[in-house]
Each structure stands twice: as C-alpha cells, then as structure tokens.
Design a protein around this motif. Structure first.
Motif, short mmCIF file in Angstrom:
data_model
loop_
_atom_site.label_atom_id
_atom_site.label_comp_id
_atom_site.label_asym_id
_atom_site.label_seq_id
_atom_site.Cartn_x
_atom_site.Cartn_y
_atom_site.Cartn_z
N GLY A 164 87.86 12.56 -1.23
CA GLY A 164 87.48 13.54 0.34
C GLY A 164 87.50 13.99 0.28
O GLY A 164 86.34 14.61 1.19
N GLU A 165 86.34 15.02 -0.85
CA GLU A 165 85.36 16.29 -0.21
C GLU A 165 84.04 15.31 -0.55
O GLU A 165 83.55 14.44 -0.62
CB GLU A 165 85.63 16.91 -2.09
N VAL A 166 83.23 16.68 0.02
CA VAL A 166 81.55 16.73 -0.12
C VAL A 166 81.32 17.11 0.05
O VAL A 166 80.59 18.29 -0.16
CB VAL A 166 81.41 17.11 1.92
N ARG A 167 80.41 16.63 -1.94
CA ARG A 167 79.56 17.62 -2.08
C ARG A 167 78.13 17.48 -2.25
O ARG A 167 77.84 16.80 -1.22
CB ARG A 167 79.37 16.88 -3.74
N ALA A 168 77.19 18.74 -2.44
CA ALA A 168 76.43 19.34 -2.59
C ALA A 168 75.19 17.88 -3.18
O ALA A 168 75.46 17.45 -3.97
CB ALA A 168 75.74 20.68 -2.94
N VAL A 169 73.88 18.45 -2.54
CA VAL A 169 73.60 17.06 -2.86
C VAL A 169 71.69 17.87 -3.25
O VAL A 169 71.62 19.56 -1.91
CB VAL A 169 72.45 16.10 -1.25
N SER A 170 70.92 17.29 -3.55
CA SER A 170 69.71 17.99 -3.84
C SER A 170 68.67 18.01 -2.45
O SER A 170 68.52 17.38 -2.05
CB SER A 170 68.91 17.69 -5.23
N ARG A 171 68.00 19.54 -2.78
CA ARG A 171 66.84 19.28 -1.81
C ARG A 171 66.60 18.83 -0.21
O ARG A 171 66.64 18.32 0.84
CB ARG A 171 64.96 18.10 -1.95
N ALA A 172 68.13 19.87 0.21
CA ALA A 172 68.49 19.81 1.52
C ALA A 172 67.52 20.17 2.78
O ALA A 172 67.30 19.85 3.89
CB ALA A 172 70.10 20.42 1.16
N GLU A 173 66.90 21.24 2.35
CA GLU A 173 65.72 21.80 3.49
C GLU A 173 64.56 20.87 3.61
O GLU A 173 65.00 20.79 4.96
CB GLU A 173 65.71 22.86 2.16
N GLN A 174 64.43 20.08 2.33
CA GLN A 174 63.06 19.00 3.00
C GLN A 174 64.07 18.23 3.58
O GLN A 174 63.55 17.82 4.46
CB GLN A 174 62.81 18.78 1.47
N ARG A 175 65.37 17.90 3.93
CA ARG A 175 66.05 16.89 4.72
C ARG A 175 65.56 18.11 5.54
O ARG A 175 65.45 16.71 7.19
CB ARG A 175 67.04 16.40 4.16
N VAL A 176 66.04 18.46 6.16
CA VAL A 176 66.70 19.88 7.47
C VAL A 176 65.35 19.64 8.20
O VAL A 176 65.30 19.70 9.07
CB VAL A 176 67.11 20.57 6.80
#
Length: 455
Positions: free
Chosen positions: A399-411
């Motif tokens: 049930g944990e939420v793990r980090a993903v790559s390139r979060a800055e571009q998505r935001v």
C-alpha cells in the motif's frame, strides 16, 4: 551453378524447417507452414554476405568516431522518434495495419525532404503512378525533386537507383518486390529476405537513407521472417485505433536513438498533421465532476503527457466479477484492486471493474498505478475527484506509494495546462523547485492519496 532447395516456411513468423508441421514450432499457429522451392544462382566471385571488405582488425580505441550526420525530415514528430532525423545509409522498416497511414506519412516525408533540396525516389509496388499522383495532389506533396516509380522487379529498381542516385529512398512495400532468380512468389519468406539484403547493400554501399514499408500479420507483428527486423537499423510501428483520428509512431528498435520516444499525428482530409501538445488532445472531452475520472501524468520518452483515466465499478450478476482494462495492463489493475481490498478494506469481490484510458492511448509505466487506485475508489464510493487535480505514483503491494522518475517534467506539464494541484509520491518532491501557481501534495501511502483526492 544452380542449387535447388525445398523448405517449409511459416507465413506468420517466418520459421524455417526442412519438413512440414501442422503447428508451427516457432509461433504455435496452425496450418501456416508452406512449401517453397529455392533456386539460387550463384556465379563465381559473387559474395553472399552483406559486407565484404579487406580491412584489417583495429583496436577499438584507435577507431575514429564521430557524431552520425542526420537528415532532418521536415516532420518534427518523425524526427523525434528517429532520434533527430534519418541517418544517411540507414535502413528503416515501417510497419502498421492496412489503411493506418504508412504511405501517407512517407509521401509527406518525401515531399518535405524534396522541398529541402534532396533528391527523393518513391517506389510503389502497390499503386500505379497515377494513383500516387492523385494521393500526392490531395496531400499537397508535389515537388520537382520527388521522383515516383511503379516497379516491383528488384533488378529494375537497382537500375533506377544507379541512374538517379537519390538521397532518400522509399520502398512501398517490401512484400511486393521480387528477385527473378528466386523462384518463390513475391512476398514469400525467401523473396523478402533476399530483397531486404539487396537494399541493405544499396543503403550501406551508396549511403542512401532507405525506408521499407512492411505488412503486418493479424497479431500486429511485421510479416515475414524475424531476420527482417534484425537486418534493419530501425523498426517503427505506426499504430492507431480505427475509430480515432490520431496515430502513434513508436520505435521498437533504433540503432541511432532511443526507443522510448513516440510521435503523435492526427489524420484529416489533407493527410497527417503533427500533434505538438498531446495533453490538450487527450483532455479535450474530459467530463468534470464525475466519479471515477482522474488525470494522470505519464512520460513517453522525454515527453510528458496528461491523459484522462476512467474507472467504473458496478455490481456483478456472475459468480466471478469481470476485470477489464483498456490502455493499461490488466494484470496491474488486478494487483491494485487486491491492494485496495487488503489495505483499504474495500469489498470489491462482488463488483465488476472496468478501467479505460480515454482516447485509446496505451500507457505501460508504473506511474499510472496511483491514478488507477484513486479512480477505482472514486467510482466505488461514488465521490468525484477535483477537476484541477493531477495524480501519479507507483503503488506497492503493502500500500505504499513509491517515487517515479522525472516528476518535475510531469508537474510543469500540469502547470502549463492550468491544473492547480498535483498528488505525487513524497520522495519524488526532493531536488527540484515546483513552478509557481500549483500546489504539490506528497503522499506515502494509498490511504493518504485517497484522503486527499476524495475529501
């Protein structure tokens, strides 16, 4: 010297065998083995290899290296998939369903390159010269440096290439070209293999950028032997839903660039037009204030895309509930449903679950997990999500939420389209500055995400 061989080939995957099988050992298809008689004439001094040089082996550190020169095609989406343009002397294979737009794309590309001053030869084995001219007039692809030839004889094609010496060559399609000395029919495994080897020697020997159009099987793979994909430098698939106007161009093999990029086109009366902002296209018909609808930020290569993800949870009338997913991995959807049942206490065992990516787009990265979980919970509880939210993150079995790559571009993509809030993994918020005007909410578990998205 004439050497005759009788072999059996699978028409689906190209598996070769000295005897007949009812079921192909390569792909498992039934009644697909056909008999072919190969009569190959080999003259003295003729080399059967693709390359024949007399150079001596050199240490790799002593070999001069340089950046491969590229020819810009004039179509930005195609340049993106190819890695910046087509490399001179490269051999590119383009496949796709019938009527998807392969010939349209290549004719428009040929026109753009001819307009840039390059000499282009477009060889069609499926249409007459007049038919090609009519299509070119409809697309507005008329240029003085664009030469068209209707021919399927390999020897005649080689003579035309030697006479014209083009910079860019298109063969539409490789299944229609044949060698007279090979006795099997055009489109057979032997013909496709031998003709592709000839075009490989032409491309590498004369430095001509060559594009081959290949038919596909009913499973969607390139027809002919698998050796065909190993011989070429780049394999592109042109995809699209019959009921949607957009088309996706993907690279599954590219020796001169990345295979993670995609090109997006829209089909209209004047041909294919580039879609420079796919997020606006996929969100143009998004309903607001409806339970089960969320917006997910995904990455396709270096390009961020915002896509609407929809979920529908309904009571089932069957002993086992249905689990259907379109655009996402249905195994991944089943995993997320199990997490919601075990960790969140949602009783979904008597509920049918349907998940769909609007517009028919396909996403296979784990960053869509959290959006799937929120959409399913929203539909199950009948609580709509906020229309200004964007959600992404990977969900684990605990049930944990793990980090993903390139979060800055998505935001940044979300901020550019006017979204006000982004729900993302808390560990993905480190090391970069968020743009102004958008709120970031970091979560560590699925429970945290649901508490924020469905408050």
């Amino acid at each position: 010297m004439v050497k005759v061989k009788t072999k059996f080939f699978c028409t689906e995957c190209g598996y070769e065998s000295p005897k007949w099988y009812g079921k192909c050992p390569g792909c498992g298809s039934w009644n697909s083995m056909v008999e072919e008689t190969e009569k190959v004439v080999k003259t003295q001094g003729m080399s059967s290899g693709l390359f024949h040089t007399k150079e001596k082996p050199l240490p790799i550190i002593n070999i001069e290296s340089g950046k491969e020169p590229r020819i810009v095609t004039g179509i930005g989406e195609l340049n993106r998939v190819l890695g910046g343009g087509v490399v001179p002397g490269s051999l590119v294979l383009v496949g796709g369903d019938p009527g998807i737009g392969k010939s349209t794309l290549l004719l428009q590309t040929s026109h753009e390159m001819a307009q840039a001053g390059l000499k282009v030869l477009y060889i069609s084995g499926e249409e007459s010269i007049r038919q090609t001219k009519l299509r070119a007039e409809r697309l507005g692809a008329l240029s003085q440096e664009l030469y068209v030839l209707c021919e399927s004889d390999m020897e005649a094609i080689e003579s035309a290439i030697d006479e014209l010496k083009p910079n860019f060559l298109v063969i539409d399609s490789i299944q229609t070209v044949y060698l007279p000395e090979v006795t099997s029919a055009p489109g057979s495994v032997s013909q496709v293999r031998e003709c592709t080897a000839r075009f490989m020697r032409i491309a590498k020997g004369q430095g001509i950028a060559t594009v081959l159009v290949g038919h596909v099987t009913k499973e969607g793979a390139i027809a002919g032997p698998r050796l065909l994909e190993h011989m070429v430098d780049c394999v592109l698939y042109f995809e699209g839903e019959r009921h949607h106007s957009y088309r996706l161009l993907r690279a599954v093999k590219n020796r001169f660039g990345s295979t993670n990029e995609i090109g997006i086109f829209e089909m209209n009366e004047s041909g294919l037009t580039e879609v420079t902002n796919p997020s606006e296209l996929f969100l143009s018909e998004r309903p607001l204030g409806v339970a089960g609808s969320t917006v997910v930020a995904s990455m396709e290569g270096t390009r961020p895309m915002l896509v609407e993800l929809q979920a529908l949870i309904a009571s089932t009338h069957f002993p086992s509930p249905r689990r259907m997913a379109t655009g996402v991995d249905h195994h991944r959807m089943g995993l997320i449903i199990a997490v919601l049942e075990k960790r969140m206490g949602m009783f979904l065992q008597n509920q049918d679950a349907y998940v769909n990516l609007a517009g028919g787009v396909k996403l296979d990265e784990p960053a869509v997990d959290l959006a799937i979980a929120v959409s399913i919970a929203s539909s199950f509880r009948d609580i709509p999500t906020k229309p200004d939210d964007v959600i992404f993150g990977e969900v684990g079995l605990t049930g944990e939420v793990r980090a993903v790559s390139r979060a800055e571009q998505r935001v940044k993509e979300a901020a550019k389209l006017g979204f006000k809030r982004v729900i993302l993994p808390e560990k993905s918020m480190k090391g970069w500055q968020s743009p102004a005007g958008i709120q970031l909410i970091g979560v560590n578990t699925v429970a945290d995400a649901l508490a924020v998205a469905l408050d």
